[in-house]
Design a protein around this motif. Structure first.
Motif, PDB file in Angstrom:
ATOM      1  N   GLY A 121      54.437  75.314  -0.022  1.00 59.34           N
ATOM      2  CA  GLY A 121      54.507  74.038  -0.575  1.00 59.34           C
ATOM      3  C   GLY A 121      54.424  72.886   0.404  1.00 59.34           C
ATOM      4  O   GLY A 121      53.780  71.926   0.219  1.00 59.34           O
ATOM      5  N   ASN A 122      54.022  73.202   1.659  1.00 57.13           N
ATOM      6  CA  ASN A 122      53.840  72.171   2.766  1.00 57.13           C
ATOM      7  C   ASN A 122      52.448  72.411   3.149  1.00 57.13           C
ATOM      8  O   ASN A 122      52.268  71.662   4.277  1.00 57.13           O
ATOM      9  CB  ASN A 122      55.003  72.130   3.820  1.00 57.13           C
ATOM     10  N   ILE A 123      51.652  73.283   2.714  1.00 57.34           N
ATOM     11  CA  ILE A 123      50.317  73.467   2.987  1.00 57.34           C
ATOM     12  C   ILE A 123      49.551  72.373   2.231  1.00 57.34           C
ATOM     13  O   ILE A 123      49.478  72.534   0.836  1.00 57.34           O
ATOM     14  CB  ILE A 123      49.906  75.011   2.939  1.00 57.34           C
ATOM     15  N   PRO A 124      48.581  71.501   2.977  1.00 56.36           N
ATOM     16  CA  PRO A 124      47.736  70.696   1.833  1.00 56.36           C
ATOM     17  C   PRO A 124      46.940  71.684   0.875  1.00 56.36           C
ATOM     18  O   PRO A 124      46.578  72.618   1.259  1.00 56.36           O
ATOM     19  CB  PRO A 124      46.757  69.928   3.194  1.00 56.36           C
ATOM     20  N   LEU A 125      46.621  71.050  -0.142  1.00 49.67           N
ATOM     21  CA  LEU A 125      45.895  71.515  -1.393  1.00 49.67           C
ATOM     22  C   LEU A 125      44.596  71.968  -0.853  1.00 49.67           C
ATOM     23  O   LEU A 125      44.116  72.993  -1.223  1.00 49.67           O
ATOM     24  CB  LEU A 125      46.111  70.647  -2.594  1.00 49.67           C
TER      25      LEU A 125
ATOM     26  N   ALA B 282      41.071  63.783   1.426  1.00 46.59           N
ATOM     27  CA  ALA B 282      41.263  63.902   2.734  1.00 46.59           C
ATOM     28  C   ALA B 282      41.960  64.995   3.031  1.00 46.59           C
ATOM     29  O   ALA B 282      41.976  65.350   4.527  1.00 46.59           O
ATOM     30  CB  ALA B 282      41.732  62.594   3.089  1.00 46.59           C
ATOM     31  N   GLY B 283      42.539  65.858   2.392  1.00 49.03           N
ATOM     32  CA  GLY B 283      43.426  67.077   2.634  1.00 49.03           C
ATOM     33  C   GLY B 283      44.650  66.583   3.161  1.00 49.03           C
ATOM     34  O   GLY B 283      45.280  67.523   3.678  1.00 49.03           O
ATOM     35  N   GLY B 284      45.277  65.730   2.700  1.00 51.94           N
ATOM     36  CA  GLY B 284      46.566  65.454   3.285  1.00 51.94           C
ATOM     37  C   GLY B 284      47.650  65.595   2.184  1.00 51.94           C
ATOM     38  O   GLY B 284      48.814  65.241   2.257  1.00 51.94           O
ATOM     39  N   LEU B 285      47.446  65.909   1.102  1.00 46.94           N
ATOM     40  CA  LEU B 285      48.178  66.307  -0.193  1.00 46.94           C
ATOM     41  C   LEU B 285      48.804  67.597  -0.287  1.00 46.94           C
ATOM     42  O   LEU B 285      48.006  68.463  -0.449  1.00 46.94           O
ATOM     43  CB  LEU B 285      47.628  65.591  -1.674  1.00 46.94           C
ATOM     44  N   THR B 286      50.070  67.693  -0.246  1.00 56.50           N
ATOM     45  CA  THR B 286      50.761  68.933  -0.349  1.00 56.50           C
ATOM     46  C   THR B 286      51.371  69.227  -1.643  1.00 56.50           C
ATOM     47  O   THR B 286      51.776  68.109  -2.298  1.00 56.50           O
ATOM     48  CB  THR B 286      51.669  69.244   0.741  1.00 56.50           C
ATOM     49  N   PRO B 287      51.729  70.501  -2.188  1.00 51.08           N
ATOM     50  CA  PRO B 287      52.215  70.546  -3.364  1.00 51.08           C
ATOM     51  C   PRO B 287      53.515  69.925  -3.328  1.00 51.08           C
ATOM     52  O   PRO B 287      53.880  69.328  -4.628  1.00 51.08           O
ATOM     53  CB  PRO B 287      52.317  72.103  -3.682  1.00 51.08           C
ATOM     54  N   ASN B 288      54.220  69.954  -2.383  1.00 56.31           N
ATOM     55  CA  ASN B 288      55.690  69.147  -2.355  1.00 56.31           C
ATOM     56  C   ASN B 288      55.346  68.001  -2.447  1.00 56.31           C
ATOM     57  O   ASN B 288      56.364  67.073  -3.126  1.00 56.31           O
ATOM     58  CB  ASN B 288      56.385  69.679  -1.171  1.00 56.31           C
ATOM     59  N   LYS B 289      54.616  67.154  -1.998  1.00 56.91           N
ATOM     60  CA  LYS B 289      54.378  65.609  -1.960  1.00 56.91           C
ATOM     61  C   LYS B 289      53.931  65.388  -3.474  1.00 56.91           C
ATOM     62  O   LYS B 289      54.435  64.513  -4.005  1.00 56.91           O
ATOM     63  CB  LYS B 289      53.367  65.358  -1.079  1.00 56.91           C
ATOM     64  N   ALA B 290      53.123  65.981  -3.855  1.00 54.82           N
ATOM     65  CA  ALA B 290      52.521  65.813  -5.341  1.00 54.82           C
ATOM     66  C   ALA B 290      53.805  65.847  -6.329  1.00 54.82           C
ATOM     67  O   ALA B 290      53.789  65.050  -7.097  1.00 54.82           O
ATOM     68  CB  ALA B 290      51.322  66.784  -5.841  1.00 54.82           C
ATOM     69  N   LYS B 291      54.275  67.122  -6.125  1.00 53.08           N
ATOM     70  CA  LYS B 291      55.603  66.982  -7.273  1.00 53.08           C
ATOM     71  C   LYS B 291      56.699  65.877  -6.848  1.00 53.08           C
ATOM     72  O   LYS B 291      57.058  65.331  -7.779  1.00 53.08           O
ATOM     73  CB  LYS B 291      56.419  68.385  -6.779  1.00 53.08           C
TER      74      LYS B 291
ATOM     75  N   LYS C  73      59.260  61.309  -9.277  1.00 56.76           N
ATOM     76  CA  LYS C  73      60.038  60.035  -8.872  1.00 56.76           C
ATOM     77  C   LYS C  73      59.278  58.990  -9.979  1.00 56.76           C
ATOM     78  O   LYS C  73      59.873  58.212 -10.584  1.00 56.76           O
ATOM     79  CB  LYS C  73      59.494  59.585  -7.437  1.00 56.76           C
ATOM     80  N   ALA C  74      57.994  59.148 -10.212  1.00 61.78           N
ATOM     81  CA  ALA C  74      57.487  58.371 -11.355  1.00 61.78           C
ATOM     82  C   ALA C  74      57.972  58.479 -12.511  1.00 61.78           C
ATOM     83  O   ALA C  74      58.344  57.577 -13.581  1.00 61.78           O
ATOM     84  CB  ALA C  74      55.693  58.652 -11.681  1.00 61.78           C
ATOM     85  N   LEU C  75      59.008  59.849 -12.891  1.00 61.66           N
ATOM     86  CA  LEU C  75      59.376  60.103 -13.984  1.00 61.66           C
ATOM     87  C   LEU C  75      60.945  59.721 -13.953  1.00 61.66           C
ATOM     88  O   LEU C  75      61.519  59.871 -14.895  1.00 61.66           O
ATOM     89  CB  LEU C  75      59.317  61.476 -14.488  1.00 61.66           C
ATOM     90  N   GLY C  76      61.339  59.199 -12.966  1.00 61.60           N
ATOM     91  CA  GLY C  76      62.805  59.186 -12.718  1.00 61.60           C
ATOM     92  C   GLY C  76      63.792  60.034 -12.428  1.00 61.60           C
ATOM     93  O   GLY C  76      64.794  60.044 -12.621  1.00 61.60           O
ATOM     94  N   GLU C  77      63.179  61.373 -11.843  1.00 65.57           N
ATOM     95  CA  GLU C  77      63.886  62.411 -11.553  1.00 65.57           C
ATOM     96  C   GLU C  77      63.910  62.798 -10.007  1.00 65.57           C
ATOM     97  O   GLU C  77      62.946  62.284  -9.481  1.00 65.57           O
ATOM     98  CB  GLU C  77      63.223  63.573 -12.457  1.00 65.57           C
ATOM     99  N   VAL C  78      64.713  63.746  -9.696  1.00 70.45           N
ATOM    100  CA  VAL C  78      64.831  63.984  -8.225  1.00 70.45           C
ATOM    101  C   VAL C  78      64.023  65.385  -8.042  1.00 70.45           C
ATOM    102  O   VAL C  78      63.975  66.479  -8.808  1.00 70.45           O
ATOM    103  CB  VAL C  78      66.314  64.282  -7.975  1.00 70.45           C
ATOM    104  N   ALA C  79      63.159  65.276  -7.114  1.00 70.39           N
ATOM    105  CA  ALA C  79      62.443  66.410  -6.763  1.00 70.39           C
ATOM    106  C   ALA C  79      63.001  67.313  -5.499  1.00 70.39           C
ATOM    107  O   ALA C  79      63.627  66.899  -4.624  1.00 70.39           O
ATOM    108  CB  ALA C  79      61.104  65.832  -6.191  1.00 70.39           C
ATOM    109  N   GLU C  80      63.030  68.528  -5.828  1.00 75.20           N
ATOM    110  CA  GLU C  80      63.173  69.386  -5.005  1.00 75.20           C
ATOM    111  C   GLU C  80      62.034  70.163  -4.483  1.00 75.20           C
ATOM    112  O   GLU C  80      61.247  70.665  -5.269  1.00 75.20           O
ATOM    113  CB  GLU C  80      64.409  70.411  -5.508  1.00 75.20           C
ATOM    114  N   ASP C  81      62.189  70.741  -3.189  1.00 77.53           N
ATOM    115  CA  ASP C  81      60.743  71.249  -2.716  1.00 77.53           C
ATOM    116  C   ASP C  81      60.541  72.744  -3.236  1.00 77.53           C
ATOM    117  O   ASP C  81      61.721  73.436  -3.404  1.00 77.53           O
ATOM    118  CB  ASP C  81      60.687  71.277  -1.247  1.00 77.53           C
ATOM    119  N   TYR C  82      59.403  73.224  -3.166  1.00 78.50           N
ATOM    120  CA  TYR C  82      59.242  74.387  -3.492  1.00 78.50           C
ATOM    121  C   TYR C  82      59.702  75.527  -2.444  1.00 78.50           C
ATOM    122  O   TYR C  82      59.536  75.185  -1.366  1.00 78.50           O
ATOM    123  CB  TYR C  82      57.668  74.849  -3.794  1.00 78.50           C
ATOM    124  N   GLU C  83      60.226  76.699  -2.641  1.00 84.70           N
ATOM    125  CA  GLU C  83      60.429  77.768  -1.719  1.00 84.70           C
ATOM    126  C   GLU C  83      59.128  78.129  -1.270  1.00 84.70           C
ATOM    127  O   GLU C  83      58.340  78.507  -1.882  1.00 84.70           O
ATOM    128  CB  GLU C  83      61.158  78.609  -2.592  1.00 84.70           C
TER     129      GLU C  83
END
Length: 523
Positions: A464-468, A436-445, A450-460
């Protein structure tokens, strides 16, 4: 001229109504509850009597085969994952917000120095599920701030009064401002080992003498009473025990277990019956048989045999005794108890107790008949219906009572919870979002870490906020323009070589248009 008539007289009377109070009295009236509390009609004095000896509840738990597991499930899943601090709103962090976040973490960590703060609340939940009520003793520093909390271990030793007159103006911190409301406070006392200690209700700013329970104007700090913060189930003065309706089943299960245990102590252990007809055992044979039965346990009974000697009981005067004693051995193993009694009763009783806690078998260790799907469903349902509401209720008390006076504007405390997710469902959701075009690289990361139990930092960078899907579509369009531009350039070169002067201007215009489109996409 006609005769003048005297106008009819009109009488006026002023009917006075009830005297209306002033505005302050009206506000005071509206803000003060007037209902009659149930404890006022059940207790002649100020102190409320406990409805029964609460120590018996602990004995029932200790002797139960299912209550400890249910209580531990509550203890581990409500508060066992720890206490965290988070921002109330998802806004850009400022220095003031960061300082308040660090301050809140420090306060929570230092609430108890003997154990982790979350362990204090674990003990609190355990006591509340046993007795229906539990208490925290609140200690304040010289500045009047909450500095320490202690779990009251002997819950049955605490008694309290009904809310006492007069009303006290009490301040509450709400959304960055202070609200004032009238409130009646209770007194608490602990009686144990011949000693009596008095406490105030949490939030009561008056000075109380812990030795007498009286309010005073001035008192040495060492004799000032601390505060108690209670956590009760239900609306009764001393709470409501969650499993009170199952006490008959719990007591019956205990008696059934005692009956089964008593079988091994005093039950039937006679596997054989030796019958002697027409005679009797000699004294020596009886003694040997008794010794054999006593020593048959363990290795002493392996590969052993016994010889029985009998003598006739025929007392006739004949010289020859034609009747011989007859010995018959019968197997009695068929009448022995082969398994425990009341298995269905015990199993049904266990299910009743679990239903009082709304817990599935998975949480009390009573089943192995489950797969990943059923286990996850049981976790999701129990989390939503049981543990999450309990965490929110407990967190509200902490934020709006225990930490209220610190005036936190940006942060709040909360209880951590487990991450329950199905990888298959997550993959489907991500595929749909990506399509649908709503997934961004930052959201995927963020989802992956989160599934691995780690903290995610946004891409610079803004990419990173543009849908894939949009990024891929833009890249494809750019590549297509570049291909067309190159093709037109080759065609124009070929036309020049062939001296096709008529088509060259057209190709130039096309290449110019493609050049502009490339610059627009790049910009």
């Amino acid at each position: 001229m006609g005769k003048k008539t005297k106008p009819a007289s009109v009488g006026v009377r002023v009917v006075k109504g009830f005297d209306m109070p002033d505005n302050d009295a009206l506000i005071q009236k509206a803000m003060t509850p007037t209902q009659v509390e149930p404890e006022e009609k059940r207790n002649a004095g100020e102190w409320i009597t406990q409805p029964f000896d609460m120590r018996g509840l602990r004995n029932l738990v200790n002797q139960s085969t299912v209550l400890p597991q249910c209580i531990r499930a509550y203890r581990n899943n409500i508060t066992g994952y720890g206490i965290g601090v988070r921002y109330k709103d998802d806004v850009e962090e400022t220095e003031e917000m960061s300082a308040e976040f660090a301050r809140a973490e420090e306060i929570i960590d230092l609430l108890n120095l003997d154990m982790d703060t979350k362990e204090v609340f674990e003990d609190l939940i355990e006591a509340r599920e046993i007795y229906g009520i539990a208490y925290l003793e609140i200690v304040r520093n010289v500045g009047g701030e909450v500095s320490q909390i202690e779990f009251v271990r002997d819950t049955p030793s605490i008694t309290k009064t009904r809310p006492l007159e007069p009303y006290q103006d009490t301040q509450f911190w709400y959304n960055g401002r202070i609200e004032t409301r009238p409130k009646k406070f209770m007194k608490y006392r602990q009686q144990s080992g011949g000693k009596t200690v008095y406490f105030k209700e949490f939030g009561d700013k008056r000075i109380m003498d812990k030795r007498t329970g009286l309010y005073v104007d001035e008192l040495e700090v060492e004799y000032q009473a601390n505060e108690l913060l209670e956590f009760a189930i239900g609306t009764e003065p001393y709470g409501e025990v969650r499993w009170m309706g199952q006490t008959l089943s719990i007591d019956g299960m205990r008696k059934a277990e005692n009956l089964n245990h008593n079988y091994f102590v005093n039950g039937r252990h006679t596997p054989l019956l030796i019958m002697i007809k027409g005679g009797t055992l000699t004294e020596d044979s009886f003694r040997k048989l008794q010794e054999y039965m006593n020593d048959i346990k363990g290795e002493n009974g392996q590969h052993a045999f016994i010889v029985l000697e009998t003598e006739s009981t025929d007392n006739t005067l004949e010289f020859e005794n034609t009747t011989q004693p007859e010995i018959e051995v019968k197997d009695l193993a068929a009448i022995l108890q082969q398994d425990e009694l009341f298995q269905s009763y015990l199993d049904n009783g266990r299910k009743k107790v679990q239903s009082a806690f709304l817990l599935p078998d998975l949480y009390v260790g009573y089943t192995t008949d489950f797969n990943r799907a059923t286990a996850q469903t049981a976790q999701e349902v129990t989390e939503k219906q049981v543990f999450q509401p309990e965490r929110k209720s407990l967190a509200w008390t902490i934020n709006n009572k225990l930490l209220s006076e610190f005036g936190f504007r940006y942060v709040e405390a909360y209880f951590l919870e487990p991450v329950i997710s199905n990888p298959d469902d997550l993959v489907k959701i991500l595929q749909i979002c990506n399509t649908a075009g709503g997934l961004t690289p930052n959201k995927a990361k963020q989802i992956a870490l989160k599934a691995l139990g780690e903290v995610a930092e946004d891409y610079e960078g803004d990419w990173g906020n543009i849908p894939l899907a949009y990024s891929k579509g833009s890249t494809a369009a750019t590549d297509a323009l570049a291909g067309l531009f190159g093709g037109v350039s080759l065609a124009m070169q070929k036309a020049q070589d062939n001296h096709d002067d008529e088509i060259i201007p057209v190709l130039k215009e096309i290449r110019k248009y493609l050049k502009q489109e490339q610059e627009r996409e790049a910009g």
